[in-house]
Design a protein around this motif. Structure first.
Motif, short mmCIF file in Angstrom:
data_model
loop_
_atom_site.label_atom_id
_atom_site.label_comp_id
_atom_site.label_asym_id
_atom_site.label_seq_id
_atom_site.Cartn_x
_atom_site.Cartn_y
_atom_site.Cartn_z
N ARG A 11 0.85 -1.21 0.00
CA ARG A 11 0.00 0.00 0.00
C ARG A 11 0.88 1.25 0.00
N CYS A 13 1.05 4.97 1.07
CA CYS A 13 0.34 5.87 1.96
C CYS A 13 1.26 7.02 2.35
N GLY A 14 0.70 8.20 2.49
CA GLY A 14 1.52 9.32 2.98
C GLY A 14 1.19 10.61 2.28
N GLU A 15 2.19 11.49 2.24
CA GLU A 15 1.98 12.86 1.78
C GLU A 15 3.14 13.28 0.87
N ALA A 242 -1.39 5.41 -5.39
CA ALA A 242 -2.13 5.08 -4.16
C ALA A 242 -3.40 4.29 -4.52
N GLY A 247 -4.10 2.27 -1.26
CA GLY A 247 -3.50 3.20 -0.30
C GLY A 247 -4.26 4.51 -0.17
N GLU A 248 -3.60 5.46 0.46
CA GLU A 248 -4.17 6.81 0.55
C GLU A 248 -3.05 7.84 0.47
N LEU A 249 -3.36 9.00 -0.13
CA LEU A 249 -2.32 9.98 -0.41
C LEU A 249 -2.86 11.39 -0.25
N LYS A 250 -2.02 12.23 0.39
CA LYS A 250 -2.32 13.66 0.43
C LYS A 250 -1.28 14.33 -0.47
N TYR A 281 -6.75 14.96 -1.46
CA TYR A 281 -6.56 13.73 -0.68
C TYR A 281 -7.29 12.62 -1.44
N LYS A 283 -8.33 8.36 -1.23
CA LYS A 283 -8.33 7.06 -0.55
C LYS A 283 -8.84 6.04 -1.56
N LEU A 409 6.52 6.96 0.24
CA LEU A 409 5.13 6.51 0.43
C LEU A 409 5.06 5.03 0.84
#
Ligand code: EPU
Length: 432
Positions: A11, A13-15, A242, A247-250, A281, A283, A409
């Motif tokens: 995954r 994930c992050g910024e 992502a 995953g998730e991303l900003k 953002y 998800k 990430l």
């Protein structure tokens, strides 16, 4: 040669902060040639295409200094008027230097850009517009030689809203003591960025973002300080990274309106997207829904530069998507490589039918162009097992150290320099 070695199915994930836009940086750096003095360009991406353009600017006599992502371009003593073939060949978009040279010196010479990995890249719209603007152009030994003889007010009707032709006309027109109007101009955000730069330099340019651009030129343009807009294609690439790994991303500092075509497709297919004051953002859904029929179009339509990365996304969707490439002839080179990773894609001419599969599997694949290469990295990040993406420098043309940002990430990816063993010929790999 670089090999991106990826252990997938992790995954992301992050910024992240978005990098500056390649396709804005190239015309903006070229526009510095219309001035004499020190230009300061902020948020400039450190990518191969920018390095090639800087080689050209230095060949013409500019002094160039990097200060992190700020670039100082001193054009005071740039007196070169021709660009040799070996430099032109390294970057097709160097054709916009023709407009800048003609604007600066009233004459210039470039070699004909020819084709590239996306198929034939004619420049007939550029040439025809320049001739209408009073440039006398001759082709000699594979070179185009132009002399500006009678600058005058001109109205140009572009047959197609070509990004490069619009930029080339803007660059020349900004330096002429007359008014140029372009109908059916390209409307990409990069045109708006160039308009902002030319206006700061002292030209009167209005209409960017609409099909009618009016450029009131000035014989004396001044050096400026300018900040390049964020790269919407690179931003979409990380968002999809992502999305395909659950995953998730900003993403910080993106201009959300530049990404409308991408975020609409991502949210329609199940991603949760939130607009933040200075970014986005995302998800990922459990598994994306298919994309329906996606047709590449000039801005504000779906961008051809995002076709390949969205194909990786569609390859993992729950159902069937169709992508139609209307802009470039040879922009499906990533398809046989995605198939090697287990994607189910059938191509008929300019149409690709993608039937989503639940999993991709690691394999060795080859990047044949910039955006196709990015699509393969995304597929490797989603795939189970190890993927190696062999790349002869295409990806670094537009992505600043992708391995570094993907590792931030949570991806397991390395960029290995050197020559890996050769892949079997394409036909055998297709059968394999
Ligand atoms: N065309 C002509 N004659 C011309 C000019 C263009 O027939 O004189 C055709 C092209 O062959 C193509 C279509 O018009 O079929 C569109 O070409 P356009 O001129 O709009 O593209 P470009 O300026 O060469 C820029 C980007 C490309 C992006 C296209 C379309 C830069 C440096 N390049 O190319 O970016 O795909 O616009 O949006 O801005 C990339 O970043 O990977 C990339 C290829």
């Amino acid at each position: 040669m670089v090999t991106y070695k990826i252990s997938g199915a992790r995954r992301l994930c992050g910024e992240l902060d978005a990098q500056g836009a390649k396709n804005a940086a190239l015309p903006i750096l070229t526009a510095t040639l219309l001035t004499r003095g020190l230009n300061i360009i902020e948020n400039c991406p450190r990518i191969l295409d920018v390095e090639v353009l800087l080689d050209i600017l230095q060949h013409l006599g500019c002094k160039v200094t990097w200060e992190e992502d700020r670039l100082l371009v001193d054009t005071a003593s740039a007196d070169g008027d021709s660009i040799p073939e070996y430099l032109m060949r390294k970057m097709r978009s160097s054709v916009i230097l023709f407009g800048a040279l003609l604007g600066r010196l009233r004459s210039g010479e470039i070699s004909s850009p020819g084709g590239c990995e996306l198929g034939p890249r004619p420049i007939n719209f550029h040439i025809s517009a320049f001739e209408q603007m009073g440039v006398v152009i001759e082709e000699r030994h594979g070179c185009l030689h132009g002399v500006l003889e009678h600058p005058h007010d001109t109205t140009i009707n572009l047959e197609f809203p070509s990004v490069g032709a619009t930029e080339n006309i803007m660059l020349l027109a900004a330096a002429l003591p007359c008014t140029t109007t372009i109908y059916n101009a390209a409307r990409e955000p990069e045109i708006e960025d160039l308009q902002a730069m030319l206006c700061s330099m002292g030209a009167g340019v209005r209409g960017a973002g609409t099909p009618v651009l009016v450029i009131r030129g000035s014989g004396k343009l001044r050096p400026v300080s300018h900040t390049i807009i964020p790269d919407r294609v690179v931003a979409a690439t990380y968002l999809i990274g992502a999305a395909v790994t659950g995953g998730e991303l900003k993403l910080n500092h993106v201009q959300e309106r530049h990404l409308n075509a991408a975020t609409t497709l991502l949210s329609q297919s199940g991603c949760q997207i939130e607009r933040l004051p200075d970014g986005l953002y995302l998800k990922a859904p459990e598994r994306p829904r298919p994309l329906g029929v996606v047709r590449t179009m000039p801005h504000p339509g779906f961008p051809t530069d995002m076709q390949a990365i969205f194909m990786t996304y569609a390859a993992l969707a729950q159902g069937c998507s169709v992508m139609i490439e209307t802009i470039f002839e040879s922009r499906f080179k990533h398809v046989p490589e995605l198939r090697r990773l287990g994607a189910n894609i059938v191509v008929d001419g300019r149409m690709a039918v993608i039937t989503g599969v639940p999993w991709l599997y690691g394999a060795t694949v080859r990047a044949d162009d910039l955006r196709g290469g990015a699509a393969l990295i995304l597929a490797g990040l989603a795939a189970q097992g190890e993927t190696r993406v062999l790349d002869n420098g295409h990806i670094a043309r537009g992505y600043q150290t992708p391995e570094h940002f993907l590792r931030l990430l949570g991806a397991k990816i390395e960029a290995l320099e050197g020559h890996p063993p050769a892949l079997p010929p394409e036909e055998e790999r297709d059968r394999g």
